[in-house]
Write a protein that holds these residues in place. Structure first.
Motif: not given
Length: 255
Positions: A20-21, A44-51, A54-56
């Motif tokens: 999703q990122a 999910i634990e890897e993806e959320i911090p990445l998202i 990248v949003l920031r």
């Protein structure tokens, strides 16, 4: 206008390994402000911090569209559903989401439960949590006669006026309701918007991208914005084999 793209449009790709990122850069390419994420998690634990990072980096926003619900067929099932909804709020906060969209129910449900004190108490707890985190809770009119029944929403909002509505421009047709009429009824409750069209083929309704079907999506969007609504609007429809192309066509139609 604050338009974002929905992960639902990339359903095929996300179920085939896409993360999703990756949608964040696609939203940026389309000139949109962010992404509506969904439970397509692989890790999910890897993806959320990445998202979040990248949003920031790109100064973009997000919403989270969960599978949770606020009603079921019994008290026990409904309380379990609301407990899951609370977990959904916490996940939305981890993402940095501005909105949590959720469903009326995932299956058969009893709408009379909204008039019980235990239901109101349980939902108020979730609303208070969401408010403390700066998250708008917005229940969606679903794409069928039961979960899109405007009478059910009238009951819900009469009891919980602080709850928001995810106003889906197309789904009202599945409940034999004109989207324009539904907007008159619920304009003050709109907390989030899904922009989609509805196509009729061989007597059956199906989702389509704005500008291709029966719904005046552009007119509805303009009415919502003219009301003073400043929240998020998500392009949310089947992407088929050309999701980004359909996003660009939708943007051209919406002006």
């Amino acid at each position: 206008m604050t338009l974002i793209i929905s992960a639902a449009t990339w359903d095929k790709e996300l179920k085939s390994g896409m993360r999703q990122a990756e949608l964040i850069l696609l939203a940026r390419e389309a000139g949109c402000a962010g992404v509506e994420f969904r439970p397509y998690w692989q890790d999910i634990e890897e993806e959320i911090p990445l998202i979040r990072e990248v949003l920031r980096q790109h100064n973009m926003v997000c919403a989270y569209a969960s599978n949770e619900a606020l009603l079921a067929g019994s008290r026990q099932e409904t309380l379990q559903a609301i407990a899951s909804l609370k977990t959904g709020v916490q996940l939305a906060d981890r993402l940095g989401a501005k909105v949590l969209r959720f469903n009326v129910a995932s299956g058969a449900f009893d709408s009379s439960l909204v008039h019980t004190s235990w239901w109101v108490e349980a939902m108020n707890q979730v609303l208070e949590l969401a408010k403390s985190l700066g998250i708008v809770l917005a229940v969606e009119n679903g794409p069928d006669a039961q979960k899109g029944n405007p009478e059910v929403f009238k009951e819900i909002f009469a009891v919980l006026p602080e709850l928001g509505l995810t106003y889906d421009t197309g789904n009202w047709l599945y409940a034999n309701t004109k989207p324009e009429v539904a907007l008159e009824w619920f304009l003050s409750q709109v907390g989030y918007v899904h922009l989609k069209d509805i196509i009729c083929e061989n007597g059956s309704l199906k989702h389509g991208h704005p500008g291709t079907g029966l719904v005046d999506v552009k007119g509805l969007k303009e009415r919502i914005q003219a009301s003073g609504y400043t929240g998020l609007l998500a392009l949310e429809f089947p992407g088929g084999d050309k999701p980004l192309e359909r996003v660009f066509k939708s943007l051209a139609y919406l002006g």
